[in-house]
Scaffold this motif. Structure first.
Motif, PDB file in Angstrom:
ATOM      1  N   UNK A 168      -1.870 -17.461 -16.803  1.00 39.49           N
ATOM      2  CA  UNK A 168      -2.597 -16.588 -17.731  1.00 39.49           C
ATOM      3  C   UNK A 168      -1.903 -16.497 -19.097  1.00 39.49           C
ATOM      4  N   UNK A 169      -0.812 -17.241 -19.244  1.00 38.57           N
ATOM      5  CA  UNK A 169      -0.093 -17.239 -20.519  1.00 38.57           C
ATOM      6  C   UNK A 169       0.760 -16.005 -20.751  1.00 38.57           C
ATOM      7  N   UNK A 170       1.115 -15.325 -19.659  1.00 36.33           N
ATOM      8  CA  UNK A 170       1.858 -14.064 -19.774  1.00 36.33           C
ATOM      9  C   UNK A 170       3.326 -14.178 -19.371  1.00 36.33           C
ATOM     10  N   UNK A 171       3.720 -15.345 -18.865  1.00 37.04           N
ATOM     11  CA  UNK A 171       5.038 -15.434 -18.241  1.00 37.04           C
ATOM     12  C   UNK A 171       6.187 -15.135 -19.199  1.00 37.04           C
ATOM     13  N   UNK A 172       6.006 -15.480 -20.489  1.00 30.07           N
ATOM     14  CA  UNK A 172       7.083 -15.233 -21.445  1.00 30.07           C
ATOM     15  C   UNK A 172       7.019 -13.823 -22.029  1.00 30.07           C
ATOM     16  N   UNK A 173       6.032 -13.044 -21.589  1.00 33.41           N
ATOM     17  CA  UNK A 173       5.861 -11.687 -22.118  1.00 33.41           C
ATOM     18  C   UNK A 173       6.252 -10.596 -21.122  1.00 33.41           C
ATOM     19  N   UNK A 174       6.478 -10.996 -19.864  1.00 34.52           N
ATOM     20  CA  UNK A 174       6.773  -9.997 -18.835  1.00 34.52           C
ATOM     21  C   UNK A 174       7.882 -10.498 -17.909  1.00 34.52           C
ATOM     22  N   UNK A 175       8.750  -9.578 -17.521  1.00 34.64           N
ATOM     23  CA  UNK A 175       9.818  -9.889 -16.573  1.00 34.64           C
ATOM     24  C   UNK A 175       9.387  -9.447 -15.179  1.00 34.64           C
ATOM     25  N   UNK A 176       9.625 -10.303 -14.194  1.00 29.59           N
ATOM     26  CA  UNK A 176       9.221 -10.015 -12.818  1.00 29.59           C
ATOM     27  C   UNK A 176      10.447  -9.655 -11.982  1.00 29.59           C
ATOM     28  N   UNK A 177      10.354  -8.510 -11.303  1.00 31.26           N
ATOM     29  CA  UNK A 177      11.436  -8.027 -10.445  1.00 31.26           C
ATOM     30  C   UNK A 177      10.925  -8.000  -9.014  1.00 31.26           C
ATOM     31  N   UNK A 178      11.682  -8.548  -8.076  1.00 31.67           N
ATOM     32  CA  UNK A 178      11.297  -8.460  -6.668  1.00 31.67           C
ATOM     33  C   UNK A 178      12.271  -7.544  -5.923  1.00 31.67           C
ATOM     34  N   UNK A 179      11.776  -6.915  -4.866  1.00 32.54           N
ATOM     35  CA  UNK A 179      12.618  -6.040  -4.069  1.00 32.54           C
ATOM     36  C   UNK A 179      12.025  -5.816  -2.694  1.00 32.54           C
ATOM     37  N   UNK A 180      12.850  -5.323  -1.786  1.00 36.13           N
ATOM     38  CA  UNK A 180      12.430  -5.113  -0.404  1.00 36.13           C
ATOM     39  C   UNK A 180      13.519  -5.605   0.520  1.00 36.13           C
ATOM     40  N   UNK A 181      13.567  -5.058   1.717  1.00 36.49           N
ATOM     41  CA  UNK A 181      14.663  -5.337   2.645  1.00 36.49           C
ATOM     42  C   UNK A 181      14.983  -6.822   2.850  1.00 36.49           C
ATOM     43  N   UNK A 182      13.998  -7.718   2.991  1.00 38.86           N
ATOM     44  CA  UNK A 182      14.339  -9.125   3.262  1.00 38.86           C
ATOM     45  C   UNK A 182      14.613  -9.952   2.008  1.00 38.86           C
ATOM     46  N   UNK A 183      14.457  -9.353   0.829  1.00 38.40           N
ATOM     47  CA  UNK A 183      14.625 -10.111  -0.413  1.00 38.40           C
ATOM     48  C   UNK A 183      16.099 -10.330  -0.758  1.00 38.40           C
ATOM     49  N   UNK A 184      16.364 -11.406  -1.458  1.00 40.65           N
ATOM     50  CA  UNK A 184      17.718 -11.716  -1.929  1.00 40.65           C
ATOM     51  C   UNK A 184      17.595 -12.718  -3.083  1.00 40.65           C
ATOM     52  N   UNK A 185      18.740 -13.238  -3.538  1.00 41.91           N
ATOM     53  CA  UNK A 185      18.721 -14.171  -4.664  1.00 41.91           C
ATOM     54  C   UNK A 185      17.976 -15.470  -4.325  1.00 41.91           C
ATOM     55  N   UNK A 186      18.075 -15.919  -3.085  1.00 44.22           N
ATOM     56  CA  UNK A 186      17.365 -17.141  -2.682  1.00 44.22           C
ATOM     57  C   UNK A 186      15.853 -16.944  -2.788  1.00 44.22           C
ATOM     58  N   UNK A 187      15.398 -15.753  -2.384  1.00 46.58           N
ATOM     59  CA  UNK A 187      13.965 -15.449  -2.480  1.00 46.58           C
ATOM     60  C   UNK A 187      13.550 -15.377  -3.948  1.00 46.58           C
ATOM     61  N   UNK A 188      14.417 -14.800  -4.775  1.00 46.11           N
ATOM     62  CA  UNK A 188      14.116 -14.731  -6.208  1.00 46.11           C
ATOM     63  C   UNK A 188      13.908 -16.134  -6.785  1.00 46.11           C
ATOM     64  N   UNK A 189      14.799 -17.040  -6.410  1.00 41.74           N
ATOM     65  CA  UNK A 189      14.683 -18.414  -6.905  1.00 41.74           C
ATOM     66  C   UNK A 189      13.399 -19.076  -6.403  1.00 41.74           C
ATOM     67  N   UNK A 190      13.064 -18.836  -5.136  1.00 44.69           N
ATOM     68  CA  UNK A 190      11.853 -19.416  -4.556  1.00 44.69           C
ATOM     69  C   UNK A 190      10.597 -18.928  -5.278  1.00 44.69           C
ATOM     70  N   UNK A 191      10.570 -17.636  -5.586  1.00 36.98           N
ATOM     71  CA  UNK A 191       9.375 -17.054  -6.204  1.00 36.98           C
ATOM     72  C   UNK A 191       9.294 -17.333  -7.698  1.00 36.98           C
ATOM     73  N   UNK A 192      10.445 -17.604  -8.314  1.00 33.10           N
ATOM     74  CA  UNK A 192      10.468 -17.794  -9.759  1.00 33.10           C
ATOM     75  C   UNK A 192      10.584 -16.490 -10.526  1.00 33.10           C
ATOM     76  N   UNK A 193      10.891 -15.393  -9.807  1.00 34.88           N
ATOM     77  CA  UNK A 193      11.049 -14.089 -10.456  1.00 34.88           C
ATOM     78  C   UNK A 193      12.307 -14.075 -11.331  1.00 34.88           C
ATOM     79  N   UNK A 194      12.372 -13.094 -12.216  1.00 33.63           N
ATOM     80  CA  UNK A 194      13.514 -12.981 -13.131  1.00 33.63           C
ATOM     81  C   UNK A 194      14.679 -12.210 -12.523  1.00 33.63           C
ATOM     82  N   UNK A 195      14.364 -11.217 -11.696  1.00 33.84           N
ATOM     83  CA  UNK A 195      15.403 -10.353 -11.149  1.00 33.84           C
ATOM     84  C   UNK A 195      15.153 -10.053  -9.674  1.00 33.84           C
TER      85      UNK A 195
END
Length: 214
Positions: A168-195
């Motif tokens: 949608x052309x929004x990726x450079x305008x918004x930072x994505x944060x993931x969280x939840x018990x099973x999440x970690x840095x590996x999941x962040x990398x897989x999803x492409x999230x920023x934090x």
């Protein structure tokens, strides 16, 4: 043997009376509400594993969520004192639990703490499709979006949100944060999230950083 606390184990056992008794006991003893919540999150993480192993079913997930709502009714009023910023709105943050996941305890904690810190929060609820996250970011101009999940199999849904934000052309305008018990840095990398936020307090800190408030 389980290394869960008595409170976490009571939650896994879906023993509502015992959970309420232990929470009341801890509150009266002056225990940090975030510490109590962490114990509950440990229990919810175990319940998530039991669900994935087909030992628990949707009915158990729903019941555990209802027990947690009762706990949060007690603890949420105490969270406003954890970190308070009296300035005007710090910015807009969009938060939701991704599609195919109905858990909201972690999300609700983050929402409460963000509001207490001065953010305007758009809470999308649970089981939120990727396109709804994208539409809401477009409508609000939010610079931060928080994706919550408790179940491992919803990680591709987190990735889908990130991918659709990019489409949608929004990726450079918004930072994505993931969280939840099973999440970690590996999941962040897989999803492409920023934090990756390991807990609610970390999530608030990241949002303040995104908006230049640290």
């Amino acid at each position: 043997m389980s290394n869960l606390s008595d409170l976490a184990q009571a939650l896994v056992d879906l023993n509502e009376d015992q959970v309420n008794f232990l929470v009341k006991q801890k509150v009266e003893a002056g225990e940090d509400p975030l510490k109590i919540i962490k114990e509950c999150n440990d229990g919810m993480s175990e319940i998530g594993k039991l669900f994935e192993d087909n030992e628990y079913y949707l009915s158990e997930l729903i019941m555990s969520g209802e027990i947690l709502k009762g706990v949060m009714n007690v603890l949420e009023p105490m969270l406003g004192n954890v970190e308070v910023d009296t300035q005007s709105s710090a910015g807009v943050v969009v938060v939701g639990t991704v599609k195919d996941d109905i858990h909201d305890i972690g999300k609700n904690i983050v929402v409460t703490m963000l509001k207490g810190t001065g953010f305007e929060v758009v809470d999308l609820g649970v089981d939120v499709p990727a396109d709804v996250f994208v539409k809401t970011v477009q409508e609000t101009g939010a610079k931060a979006v928080g994706l919550s999940a408790l179940l491992n199999f919803t990680f591709p849904e987190m990735k889908k949100v990130v991918d659709e934000l990019a489409a949608a052309g929004l990726r450079d305008k918004v930072k994505v944060i993931i969280g939840g018990a099973p999440c970690n840095e590996d999941v962040r990398k897989f999803t492409g999230a920023d934090y990756y936020a390991k807990d609610a307090a970390a999530g608030v800190k990241i949002c303040k950083e995104i908006y230049g408030l640290n």
